[in-house]
Design a protein around this motif. Structure first.
Motif: not given
Length: 220
Positions: A137-156
């Motif tokens: 659960x901790x791994x998945x939570x951290x990964x969700x945070x990272x991939x969402x930040x990646x997607x936001x930065x890519x959009x920008x």
């Protein structure tokens, strides 16, 4: 011409995976191939211009390592390596935005942010409750945070540089991982598992095309 040949080679390596070639780590070949394009240079007006920024080369390398862990069915290390890959993509995207004097979040990108938020809400409400162990659960939570930040930065970056590829890559990565997680933790899922690899390979190629675009040359 050089870029076209590299794209053809990449697609050929993707075909190696889909044709079930007798090589255990064949799934990682496309990512490692993109990583190896970093040292490839072209001479323009007697100046050496890299084909690929080094942070993105590391991102593709760790994606390939994540693929290898996936082939070995080591989920924790698979998540860890892909998480590191996203960190490198985020660092490069932030560098691009700082070079252009722009912030990470832009009001003009609200439709992209809304889509990313929708995927994250679905992941947290449908998939996350079915993750088995606290460590996972901790791994998945951290990964969700990272991939969402990646997607936001890519959009920008796409908005800042008027290059669609980074955003396309971020969205395809989200779809691929969302589908993969749904199949892994839910069993039956409303998105077919056949989407996972085409969207993943499409994401890698899109991110590569974005970072090798002439409009981003100034931030190498």
């Amino acid at each position: 011409m050089k870029k076209l040949l590299l794209i053809v080679l990449y697609l050929a390596l993707c075909a190696v995976y889909f044709m079930h070639a007798p090589f255990h780590y064949r799934v990682a070949l496309p990512a490692f191939m993109l990583c190896l394009t970093a040292p490839i240079t072209t001479i323009i007006h007697n100046e050496e211009i890299r084909m690929l920024p080094w942070p993105m080369a590391f991102a593709f390398f760790f994606s390939g390592m994540g693929d290898c862990m996936g082939a070995d069915r080591n989920l924790i290390l698979q998540i860890a390596f892909f998480g590191v890959a996203h960190i490198f993509i985020i660092c490069y995207n932030i560098h691009v935005l700082r070079t252009k004097g722009l912030k990470l979040f832009r009001v003009q990108m609200w439709p992209a942010y809304l889509f990313i938020a929708l995927v994250l809400v679905l992941a947290m409400t449908i998939i996350f409750p079915n993750v088995e162990t606290p460590v996972l659960k901790v791994c998945v939570m951290a990964y969700i945070a990272l991939i969402s930040t990646m997607a936001v930065s890519a959009a920008s970056v796409s908005w800042a540089c008027r290059v669609a590829w980074p955003f396309v890559g971020g969205v395809l990565f989200l779809i691929s991982d969302f589908t993969l997680a749904g199949g892994r933790f839910l069993g039956g899922f409303f998105l077919p598992s056949s989407l996972v690899m085409p969207t993943y390979y499409g994401a890698l190629l899109s991110l590569w095309l974005g970072t090798s675009d002439d409009k981003l040359e100034m931030v190498r």
